[in-house]
Design an enzyme around this catalytic site. Structure first.
Site, short mmCIF file in Angstrom:
data_model
loop_
_atom_site.label_atom_id
_atom_site.label_comp_id
_atom_site.label_asym_id
_atom_site.label_seq_id
_atom_site.Cartn_x
_atom_site.Cartn_y
_atom_site.Cartn_z
N LYS A 1 31.98 41.73 43.76
CA LYS A 1 30.55 41.90 43.46
C LYS A 1 30.09 40.93 42.36
CE LYS A 1 30.59 46.73 44.99
NZ LYS A 1 30.11 48.11 44.72
N TYR B 1 23.92 48.00 53.12
CA TYR B 1 24.01 49.31 52.47
C TYR B 1 23.11 50.37 53.11
CZ TYR B 1 27.09 47.55 48.83
OH TYR B 1 28.16 47.04 48.14
N PHE C 1 20.48 55.92 44.25
CA PHE C 1 20.81 54.64 43.62
C PHE C 1 20.63 53.44 44.56
CE2 PHE C 1 24.77 56.57 45.18
CZ PHE C 1 25.23 55.58 46.04
N ARG D 1 41.70 51.14 48.87
CA ARG D 1 40.94 52.06 48.02
C ARG D 1 41.80 52.51 46.84
NH1 ARG D 1 35.46 53.08 49.46
NH2 ARG D 1 35.66 54.76 47.96
N THR E 1 35.05 54.97 42.27
CA THR E 1 33.75 54.30 42.19
C THR E 1 33.31 54.11 40.74
OG1 THR E 1 33.17 55.46 44.24
CG2 THR E 1 31.36 54.42 43.01
N ASN F 1 30.66 47.63 39.79
CA ASN F 1 32.05 48.07 39.74
C ASN F 1 33.03 47.11 40.42
OD1 ASN F 1 31.27 48.65 42.31
ND2 ASN F 1 31.79 50.81 42.28
N HIS G 1 33.91 46.00 46.38
CA HIS G 1 33.65 46.94 47.47
C HIS G 1 34.94 47.11 48.28
CE1 HIS G 1 31.70 48.75 51.01
NE2 HIS G 1 32.47 47.93 51.73
N GLU H 1 31.65 46.04 58.82
CA GLU H 1 31.35 45.24 57.63
C GLU H 1 31.94 43.83 57.74
OE1 GLU H 1 31.15 49.19 54.75
OE2 GLU H 1 32.83 47.82 54.55
#
Ligand code: IDP
Ligand code: MG
Length: 153
Positions: free
Chosen positions: A25, A65, A73, A101, A107, A128, A131, A142
């Site tokens: 990100k 998203y 958010f 993950r 998160t 964060n 992704h 994705e």
């Protein structure tokens, strides 16, 4: 000949179930953490199948998203994800989605386990660092958002 065709299909099936999708990100790219994070991913045993440095437009971020469009958010997330460059990648490993993950952590970086990518690089719950897809199905969707089949190694 028949055997070869069968093996080819079996191989594609196996690969498809062991892929995930990630984005580094804007907080990670702008802080100069891209190389460090990619190294962690490789050292954790993931193979990079496709990768690109790019930036999301407003429309692209809203679309990517879309599943979060009802969450409070969403606006903040879209604004944040368009604020700088991102690195998109398709990764392969056994049990790729769950394994990735685990590597990135929770998160919220305040809750992420020590040694995870988010614990070490994330700035906040929105910014964060990375992704990670949440299912095989979403990993495929994705991945296709950014890459055609021809672009995969
Ligand atoms: P995940 O990335 O760990 O799967 P999701 O719940 O799918 O988390 O949320 C997607 C992204 O939305 C998060 O990675 C984070 O960037 C952002 N996000 C999640 N919860 C919040 C929040 O409470 N405030 C701001 N941004 C959030
Ligand atoms: Mg998610």
């Amino acid at each position: 000949m028949k055997r070869r065709i069968f093996a080819h299909h079996l191989n594609n099936f196996t690969m498809a179930t062991n892929r995930t999708f990630t984005m580094l990100k804007p907080d990670a790219t702008t802080a100069g953490n891209t190389g460090k994070i990619i190294d962690r991913i490789i050292q954790a045993g993931f193979t990079i199948k496709a990768m690109k440095w790019t930036q999301l437009s407003q429309a692209q971020a809203e679309s990517f998203y879309e599943v979060h469009s009802e969450r409070p958010f969403y606006g903040e997330l879209v604004e944040y994800m368009t604020s700088g460059p991102i690195v998109a990648a398709i990764l392969e490993k056994d049990d790729a989605v769950a394994s990735f993950r685990e590597l990135i952590g929770s998160t919220n970086p305040a809750e992420a386990a020590p040694g995870t990518i988010r614990a070490d690089f994330a700035k906040s719950i929105a910014a964060n660092a990375v992704h990670g897809s949440d299912s095989d199905e979403n990993a495929a969707i994705e991945g296709r958002f950014y890459f055609s089949e021809r672009e995969e190694a």
